[in-house]
Design an enzyme around this catalytic site. Sequence first.
Site, mmCIF file in Angstrom:
data_model
loop_
_atom_site.group_PDB
_atom_site.id
_atom_site.type_symbol
_atom_site.label_atom_id
_atom_site.label_comp_id
_atom_site.label_asym_id
_atom_site.label_seq_id
_atom_site.Cartn_x
_atom_site.Cartn_y
_atom_site.Cartn_z
ATOM 1 N N ARG A 78 26.396 83.831 48.588
ATOM 2 C CA ARG A 78 24.934 83.487 48.993
ATOM 3 C C ARG A 78 23.994 84.384 47.738
ATOM 4 O O ARG A 78 22.832 84.078 47.536
ATOM 5 C CB ARG A 78 23.989 83.593 50.242
ATOM 6 C CG ARG A 78 23.925 82.295 51.209
ATOM 7 C CD ARG A 78 23.712 82.929 52.436
ATOM 8 N NE ARG A 78 23.045 81.984 53.236
ATOM 9 C CZ ARG A 78 23.479 81.117 54.233
ATOM 10 N NH1 ARG A 78 24.681 81.204 54.498
ATOM 11 N NH2 ARG A 78 22.846 80.301 54.895
ATOM 12 N N ARG A 116 13.750 81.506 55.076
ATOM 13 C CA ARG A 116 14.796 81.410 54.494
ATOM 14 C C ARG A 116 15.197 80.277 53.468
ATOM 15 O O ARG A 116 16.206 80.545 52.488
ATOM 16 C CB ARG A 116 15.930 80.496 55.782
ATOM 17 C CG ARG A 116 16.106 81.496 56.758
ATOM 18 C CD ARG A 116 16.515 80.983 58.284
ATOM 19 N NE ARG A 116 17.694 79.874 58.017
ATOM 20 C CZ ARG A 116 17.825 78.994 58.863
ATOM 21 N NH1 ARG A 116 16.874 78.573 59.672
ATOM 22 N NH2 ARG A 116 18.877 78.262 58.891
ATOM 23 N N ARG A 140 15.556 70.136 64.601
ATOM 24 C CA ARG A 140 16.688 70.741 65.013
ATOM 25 C C ARG A 140 16.389 71.926 65.894
ATOM 26 O O ARG A 140 17.270 72.080 66.945
ATOM 27 C CB ARG A 140 17.661 71.356 63.815
ATOM 28 C CG ARG A 140 18.997 72.029 64.468
ATOM 29 C CD ARG A 140 19.769 72.096 63.141
ATOM 30 N NE ARG A 140 19.510 73.675 62.368
ATOM 31 C CZ ARG A 140 20.152 74.177 61.485
ATOM 32 N NH1 ARG A 140 20.985 73.347 61.015
ATOM 33 N NH2 ARG A 140 19.913 75.382 61.092
ATOM 34 N N ARG A 191 17.841 77.017 68.325
ATOM 35 C CA ARG A 191 18.571 77.919 67.472
ATOM 36 C C ARG A 191 17.374 78.849 67.337
ATOM 37 O O ARG A 191 16.376 78.764 66.731
ATOM 38 C CB ARG A 191 19.042 77.543 66.135
ATOM 39 C CG ARG A 191 20.364 77.743 65.734
ATOM 40 C CD ARG A 191 20.966 77.008 64.650
ATOM 41 N NE ARG A 191 20.556 78.096 63.413
ATOM 42 C CZ ARG A 191 21.467 77.546 62.217
ATOM 43 N NH1 ARG A 191 22.262 77.070 62.208
ATOM 44 N NH2 ARG A 191 20.997 78.444 61.484
ATOM 45 N N LYS A 249 24.944 71.031 55.261
ATOM 46 C CA LYS A 249 26.197 71.541 54.636
ATOM 47 C C LYS A 249 27.305 71.847 55.761
ATOM 48 O O LYS A 249 28.478 71.506 55.628
ATOM 49 C CB LYS A 249 25.986 72.712 53.949
ATOM 50 C CG LYS A 249 25.577 73.858 54.523
ATOM 51 C CD LYS A 249 25.127 75.028 53.473
ATOM 52 C CE LYS A 249 24.234 76.170 53.771
ATOM 53 N NZ LYS A 249 24.967 76.736 55.118
HETATM 54 P P1 AMP Z 1 23.779 79.354 58.145
HETATM 55 O O1 AMP Z 1 24.292 78.725 59.275
HETATM 56 O O2 AMP Z 1 24.835 78.986 56.898
HETATM 57 O O3 AMP Z 1 22.494 78.888 57.559
HETATM 58 O O4 AMP Z 1 23.731 80.758 58.218
HETATM 59 C C1 AMP Z 1 22.751 81.402 59.529
HETATM 60 C C2 AMP Z 1 22.377 82.971 58.888
HETATM 61 O O5 AMP Z 1 23.615 83.713 58.921
HETATM 62 C C3 AMP Z 1 21.783 83.024 57.542
HETATM 63 O O6 AMP Z 1 20.207 82.589 57.958
HETATM 64 C C4 AMP Z 1 22.193 84.659 57.404
HETATM 65 O O7 AMP Z 1 21.198 85.540 58.241
HETATM 66 C C5 AMP Z 1 23.497 84.723 57.931
HETATM 67 N N1 AMP Z 1 24.312 84.559 56.790
HETATM 68 C C6 AMP Z 1 25.334 83.466 56.791
HETATM 69 N N2 AMP Z 1 26.091 83.404 55.609
HETATM 70 C C7 AMP Z 1 25.667 84.509 55.104
HETATM 71 C C8 AMP Z 1 25.673 85.064 53.616
HETATM 72 N N3 AMP Z 1 26.872 84.526 53.007
HETATM 73 N N4 AMP Z 1 25.337 86.311 53.299
HETATM 74 C C9 AMP Z 1 24.326 86.840 54.046
HETATM 75 N N5 AMP Z 1 23.929 86.505 55.482
HETATM 76 C C10 AMP Z 1 24.607 85.304 55.888
#
Ligand code: AMP
Length: 192
Positions: free
Chosen positions: A89, A145, A128, A134, A14
């Site tokens: 989310r 996740r 990745r 990461r 995404k």
């Molecule tokens: P992402 O890069 O979108 O996969 O986000 C990485 C991490 O950031 C997630 O696993 C969460 O720990 C945190 N995170 C990102 N967006 C949100 C959200 N909308 N609500 C809560 N935690 C978030």
Amino acid sequence: MTRMLIIGPPGSGKGTQAERISERLGVVAISTGDIFRANVKGETPLGIEAKKYMDAGDFVPDSVTNKMVRDRLSEDDVENGFLLDGYPRTTAQVEYLDEILAKTEEKLDVVLQLTADDEELVARLLGRAKETGRSDDNETVIRHRLDLYHEQTEAVVAKYAERGILTRVDGIGAIDEVTDRVLLAIEAAKAV
Ligand code: AMP
């Protein structure tokens, strides 16, 4: 003017697709994950708080995330629209976003869901992890996740489906192919 969301499980690409949509449509892409990661890197108070949750693959609490998104959406560059990547989310975040948009009488135009099979996602994310290191890309955290996505974020998707603004796009395939599908889906959704 386009206000959009892109929702998808971890590893669905995404972030990559959001950047491409942003370039093509000239709307700013806002990734909550990227904002958190930048804060973690800069060791800001927000980053120090968020890191605990991110490393465990948990959601950062709504109280922290919602305020961060509200502040970001009040900046000038969202005047021509925005593409939110990774927010909302949870259903509580959906309600919060509804309130933010209601204040300025704004509405979402399109909600895009990228779909992919769990085992494909785990394989991609493990790949990745090797490339980027990461800290939330190891198998236990990856599966957690994914579980959170199914338990909490699919309810978010269902809400937007009920509202009739959801478009699903198959996220499996070459990056360019998926981008073509995504752009076609957005055009089709906006034409309705
Ligand atoms: P992402 O890069 O979108 O996969 O986000 C990485 C991490 O950031 C997630 O696993 C969460 O720990 C945190 N995170 C990102 N967006 C949100 C959200 N909308 N609500 C809560 N935690 C978030």
